[in-house]
Design an enzyme around this catalytic site. Structure first.
Site, PDB file in Angstrom:
ATOM      1  N   ASP A  35      36.305 -16.902 117.554  1.00  0.00           N
ATOM      2  CA  ASP A  35      35.943 -16.839 118.967  1.00  0.00           C
ATOM      3  C   ASP A  35      36.797 -15.721 119.567  1.00  0.00           C
ATOM      4  O   ASP A  35      37.433 -14.950 118.832  1.00  0.00           O
ATOM      5  CB  ASP A  35      36.099 -18.200 119.668  1.00  0.00           C
ATOM      6  CG  ASP A  35      37.545 -18.662 119.779  1.00  0.00           C
ATOM      7  OD1 ASP A  35      38.453 -17.946 119.286  1.00  0.00           O
ATOM      8  OD2 ASP A  35      37.785 -19.741 120.355  1.00  0.00           O
ATOM      9  N   CYS A  87      40.041 -19.446 115.449  1.00  0.00           N
ATOM     10  CA  CYS A  87      39.987 -19.651 116.899  1.00  0.00           C
ATOM     11  C   CYS A  87      41.435 -19.687 117.373  1.00  0.00           C
ATOM     12  O   CYS A  87      42.337 -19.259 116.652  1.00  0.00           O
ATOM     13  CB  CYS A  87      39.192 -20.906 117.277  1.00  0.00           C
ATOM     14  SG  CYS A  87      39.851 -22.467 116.650  1.00  0.00           S
ATOM     15  N   THR A 140      43.644 -22.268 118.132  1.00  0.00           N
ATOM     16  CA  THR A 140      44.490 -23.192 117.358  1.00  0.00           C
ATOM     17  C   THR A 140      44.022 -23.354 115.919  1.00  0.00           C
ATOM     18  O   THR A 140      44.787 -23.825 115.073  1.00  0.00           O
ATOM     19  CB  THR A 140      44.446 -24.597 117.992  1.00  0.00           C
ATOM     20  OG1 THR A 140      43.073 -25.024 118.007  1.00  0.00           O
ATOM     21  CG2 THR A 140      45.006 -24.595 119.406  1.00  0.00           C
ATOM     22  N   HIS A 142      43.776 -28.213  94.935  1.00  0.00           N
ATOM     23  CA  HIS A 142      43.446 -29.643  94.991  1.00  0.00           C
ATOM     24  C   HIS A 142      42.120 -29.936  95.692  1.00  0.00           C
ATOM     25  O   HIS A 142      41.437 -30.902  95.334  1.00  0.00           O
ATOM     26  CB  HIS A 142      44.552 -30.418  95.719  1.00  0.00           C
ATOM     27  CG  HIS A 142      45.838 -30.468  94.952  1.00  0.00           C
ATOM     28  ND1 HIS A 142      46.872 -31.310  95.294  1.00  0.00           N
ATOM     29  CD2 HIS A 142      46.270 -29.779  93.853  1.00  0.00           C
ATOM     30  CE1 HIS A 142      47.886 -31.144  94.450  1.00  0.00           C
ATOM     31  NE2 HIS A 142      47.545 -30.210  93.570  1.00  0.00           N
ATOM     32  N   HIS A 151      41.183 -33.807  90.459  1.00  0.00           N
ATOM     33  CA  HIS A 151      40.759 -33.413  91.811  1.00  0.00           C
ATOM     34  C   HIS A 151      39.233 -33.330  91.924  1.00  0.00           C
ATOM     35  O   HIS A 151      38.678 -33.553  92.995  1.00  0.00           O
ATOM     36  CB  HIS A 151      41.387 -32.076  92.190  1.00  0.00           C
ATOM     37  CG  HIS A 151      42.884 -32.096  92.108  1.00  0.00           C
ATOM     38  ND1 HIS A 151      43.647 -32.900  92.926  1.00  0.00           N
ATOM     39  CD2 HIS A 151      43.746 -31.462  91.283  1.00  0.00           C
ATOM     40  CE1 HIS A 151      44.926 -32.740  92.622  1.00  0.00           C
ATOM     41  NE2 HIS A 151      45.016 -31.875  91.619  1.00  0.00           N
TER      42      HIS A 151
HETATM   43  C1  RB5 Z   1      39.718 -21.147 123.445  1.00  0.00           C
HETATM   44  O1  RB5 Z   1      40.383 -21.108 124.657  1.00  0.00           O
HETATM   45  C2  RB5 Z   1      40.285 -22.249 122.557  1.00  0.00           C
HETATM   46  O2  RB5 Z   1      39.989 -23.487 123.097  1.00  0.00           O
HETATM   47  C3  RB5 Z   1      39.760 -22.111 121.153  1.00  0.00           C
HETATM   48  O3  RB5 Z   1      40.055 -20.853 120.662  1.00  0.00           O
HETATM   49  C4  RB5 Z   1      40.285 -23.076 120.123  1.00  0.00           C
HETATM   50  O4  RB5 Z   1      41.674 -23.101 120.113  1.00  0.00           O
HETATM   51  C5  RB5 Z   1      39.662 -24.406 120.081  1.00  0.00           C
HETATM   52  O5  RB5 Z   1      39.984 -25.258 119.259  1.00  0.00           O
END
Ligand code: RB5
Length: 156
Positions: free
Chosen positions: A8, A66, A68, A99, A134
């Protein structure tokens, strides 16, 4: 090996770096987008595109980024046959291959620096699945997937 990559807006800068690394390794890369980080986009759109390609066999593996890594992990692991692993250091990346035979690597673009991300990706690419005990565990995951599809009637 064909690898699909997507992100993203929060992962777009790291995606550009990792795409260059993959291309320098001679990987056949499918970039599912987005093109830049200037406009806000929704991670399920790009996570879904990459996951569908891996799930359907159009790509051998995928890389998703993304902010996180959590949103992309949630999306990717909805798809049949996807074993997406969110990794922030090389040991997890190695074990996710040995694994779990992870077929999508997920990174948090706001959580990990570019040097560590490159290292994680290289280890993930260079590590083989160990099979053996596994493999039986992965079979159990496949069974869970198939039984859930039967119970919900969702086999698309
Ligand atoms: C975008 O602001 C953020 O929510 C996205 O990149 C991500 O971290 C979602 O899990």
């Amino acid at each position: 090996m064909i690898i699909a990559i997507g992100s993203d807006h929060a992962g777009a800068d790291l995606k550009r770096e990792l795409a260059a690394l993959l291309e320098s390794r001679g990987v056949a890369l499918i970039d599912a987008g987005p093109d830049g980080s200037s406009s806000s986009v929704d991670y399920p759109d790009y996570g879904g595109k990459v996951s569908l390609m891996v799930s359907g066999g159009k790509a051998d593996r995928g890389v998703l980024i993304c902010g996180t890594g959590i949103g992309m992990s949630i999306v990717a692991n909805k798809f049949p046959g996807i074993r997406a692993a969110l990794c922030s250091e090389p040991l997890s990346a190695r074990l996710s291959r040995q694994h779990n035979d992870s077929n999508i690597l997920v990174l948090g673009g706001r959580m990990i620096g570019p040097v560590m991300a490159r290292e994680v990706l290289e280890v993930w690419l260079d590590t083989a699945f160990e099979g053996g005990r596994h493999a039986g565990r992965l079979m159990k995951i496949t069974n869970i997937e198939e039984n859930i599809e039967k119970k919900t009637g969702n086999n698309s």
